[in-house]
Motif scaffolding. Structure first.
Motif, PDB file in Angstrom:
ATOM      1  N   TYR A 114     -23.163 -67.476 -76.215  1.00 48.55           N
ATOM      2  CA  TYR A 114     -24.030 -67.507 -78.018  1.00 48.55           C
ATOM      3  C   TYR A 114     -24.859 -68.918 -77.942  1.00 48.55           C
ATOM      4  CZ  TYR A 114     -19.450 -64.794 -78.388  1.00 48.55           C
ATOM      5  OH  TYR A 114     -18.637 -64.294 -77.911  1.00 48.55           O
ATOM      6  N   GLU A 233     -36.609 -63.732 -81.224  1.00 46.92           N
ATOM      7  CA  GLU A 233     -36.340 -65.154 -82.342  1.00 46.92           C
ATOM      8  C   GLU A 233     -36.988 -65.824 -82.880  1.00 46.92           C
ATOM      9  OE1 GLU A 233     -34.875 -67.492 -78.235  1.00 46.92           O
ATOM     10  OE2 GLU A 233     -32.667 -66.411 -78.420  1.00 46.92           O
ATOM     11  N   ARG A 242     -30.409 -60.572 -83.904  1.00 51.08           N
ATOM     12  CA  ARG A 242     -29.525 -61.765 -84.141  1.00 51.08           C
ATOM     13  C   ARG A 242     -28.414 -60.590 -84.622  1.00 51.08           C
ATOM     14  NH1 ARG A 242     -33.193 -65.818 -86.113  1.00 51.08           N
ATOM     15  NH2 ARG A 242     -32.142 -65.040 -88.669  1.00 51.08           N
ATOM     16  N   ALA A 243     -28.676 -59.634 -85.240  1.00 50.82           N
ATOM     17  CA  ALA A 243     -28.004 -58.792 -85.622  1.00 50.82           C
ATOM     18  C   ALA A 243     -27.557 -57.665 -85.324  1.00 50.82           C
ATOM     19  CB  ALA A 243     -28.072 -57.830 -87.192  1.00 50.82           C
ATOM     20  N   LYS A 245     -27.767 -57.794 -81.147  1.00 53.70           N
ATOM     21  CA  LYS A 245     -27.643 -58.669 -80.162  1.00 53.70           C
ATOM     22  C   LYS A 245     -25.849 -59.416 -80.750  1.00 53.70           C
ATOM     23  CE  LYS A 245     -27.803 -63.305 -77.868  1.00 53.70           C
ATOM     24  NZ  LYS A 245     -28.376 -64.266 -77.684  1.00 53.70           N
ATOM     25  N   ASP A 246     -25.546 -59.368 -81.880  1.00 49.78           N
ATOM     26  CA  ASP A 246     -24.178 -60.087 -82.488  1.00 49.78           C
ATOM     27  C   ASP A 246     -23.734 -58.655 -83.046  1.00 49.78           C
ATOM     28  OD1 ASP A 246     -24.837 -62.628 -82.081  1.00 49.78           O
ATOM     29  OD2 ASP A 246     -25.586 -63.120 -84.299  1.00 49.78           O
ATOM     30  N   ARG A 249     -19.845 -57.954 -80.345  1.00 52.02           N
ATOM     31  CA  ARG A 249     -18.690 -59.588 -81.111  1.00 52.02           C
ATOM     32  C   ARG A 249     -18.689 -59.247 -82.376  1.00 52.02           C
ATOM     33  NH1 ARG A 249     -19.661 -64.010 -83.305  1.00 52.02           N
ATOM     34  NH2 ARG A 249     -21.989 -63.639 -83.670  1.00 52.02           N
ATOM     35  N   VAL A 250     -19.397 -58.899 -83.200  1.00 50.17           N
ATOM     36  CA  VAL A 250     -18.776 -58.868 -85.422  1.00 50.17           C
ATOM     37  C   VAL A 250     -17.685 -57.946 -84.877  1.00 50.17           C
ATOM     38  CG1 VAL A 250     -19.000 -58.505 -87.070  1.00 50.17           C
ATOM     39  CG2 VAL A 250     -20.818 -59.570 -86.051  1.00 50.17           C
ATOM     40  N   GLU A 253     -14.489 -58.389 -83.328  1.00 46.11           N
ATOM     41  CA  GLU A 253     -14.216 -59.161 -84.359  1.00 46.11           C
ATOM     42  C   GLU A 253     -12.729 -59.079 -85.255  1.00 46.11           C
ATOM     43  OE1 GLU A 253     -16.539 -62.419 -85.483  1.00 46.11           O
ATOM     44  OE2 GLU A 253     -16.403 -63.368 -83.456  1.00 46.11           O
TER      45      GLU A 253
END
Length: 289
Positions: A114, A233, A242-243, A245-246, A249-250, A253
């Motif tokens: 992160y 970036e 970024r969305a 890439k995440d 993880r989202v 979660e």
């Protein structure tokens, strides 16, 4: 009579030393105020200019030279590629050691899923070596920010020197009084107490003077190393990148939150379902009557 004479001698000696200290401090302050502020040339701050600013002498109205004590500081931000940041940080430390610097702090933060890698370095350098060190930094990475500031420490240095001189003279006089073999025991105790107090003050001000010497004789350089951002970036589609890439993880979660909710509700379900069935059976039995 001897005891009275000793008491008067000690009192006069302390008062005399205090008077000398106050008299020495007044011209110091006046002298420092009368000296004009050191002129800082923006294009000549590095290298030989560092030496002239850390120890500067200027003529006063009486054509006397007053040595100026200036504490110089550099604040830089160096940007490198993420994979080269560790190498650039290590190179800066090795270069600093070759130039006879003092490393105050060195921190390196590794890359995480992160956060990109980062590092910081705080050193003190002799003025003549500052330009060489900064040139080495410019070769290893891009200097995106370079701020300079200076602080005049002349008043503090001259006041410390005057206090050291006065306290040293007072200490030497007290030691001479202790060598008088005709003195009474009570007088010796009083002189030793005053001598211990004087020595404590002298040690304290000498430590302060050493710290001031480090600040004015050397130049402080503080560096922050940061990773260069990629095209995705910093471009127009950076939010989308970024969305994506995440995204994993989202999702994980959210799945973790669902598991937490189920496990929190499970005990209530184990107790609640049989209880509801029992209440329903009793209600039906009651209605059948």
């Amino acid at each position: 009579m001897k005891q009275a004479w000793w008491g008067i001698s000690v009192a006069m000696l302390v008062l005399t030393a205090c008077g000398q200290q106050q008299e020495a401090s007044v011209p110091v302050a006046d002298m420092a105020r009368s000296a004009p502020m050191a002129k800082m040339a923006t294009e000549g701050v590095l290298g030989g200019a560092e030496q002239s600013m850390t120890e500067l002498s200027e003529p006063t109205a009486d054509h006397q030279e007053v040595r100026k004590y200036i504490a110089l500081r550099h604040h830089l931000n160096v940007e490198l590629a993420a994979e080269q940041l560790q190498t650039g940080f290590d190179t800066a430390i090795k270069h600093c050691e070759v130039l006879n610097c003092q490393i105050l702090s060195a921190n390196f933060n590794k890359e995480t899923p992160y956060n990109p890698p980062s590092a910081s370095l705080s050193v003190r350098l002799p003025p003549r070596n500052v330009e060489v060190f900064l040139s080495g930094l410019a070769k290893s990475g891009e200097i995106t920010q370079h701020a300079r500031d200076a602080e005049d420490k002349t008043n503090q240095v001259m006041d410390a020197d005057a206090r050291i001189k006065n306290l040293t003279e007072l200490r030497d006089r007290l030691r001479q009084m202790l060598s008088d073999k005709s003195a009474k025991f009570k007088d010796i105790i009083d002189v030793e107490r005053e001598l211990a107090n004087t020595q404590s003050q002298l040690d304290s001000i000498v430590s302060i003077r050493k710290m001031l010497s480090l600040e004015t004789d050397l130049v402080s350089v503080n560096i922050n190393f940061s990773a260069r951002q990629g095209i995705t970036e910093q471009g127009f589609f950076s939010p989308v990148a970024r969305a994506i890439k995440d995204a994993g993880r989202v999702m994980m979660e959210s799945f973790a939150a669902l598991i937490t909710f189920i496990m929190s509700a499970l005990p209530w379900l184990i107790i609640g379902i049989p209880l509801l069935m029992l209440i329903n059976a009793l209600w039906k039995k009651f209605k059948s009557k």
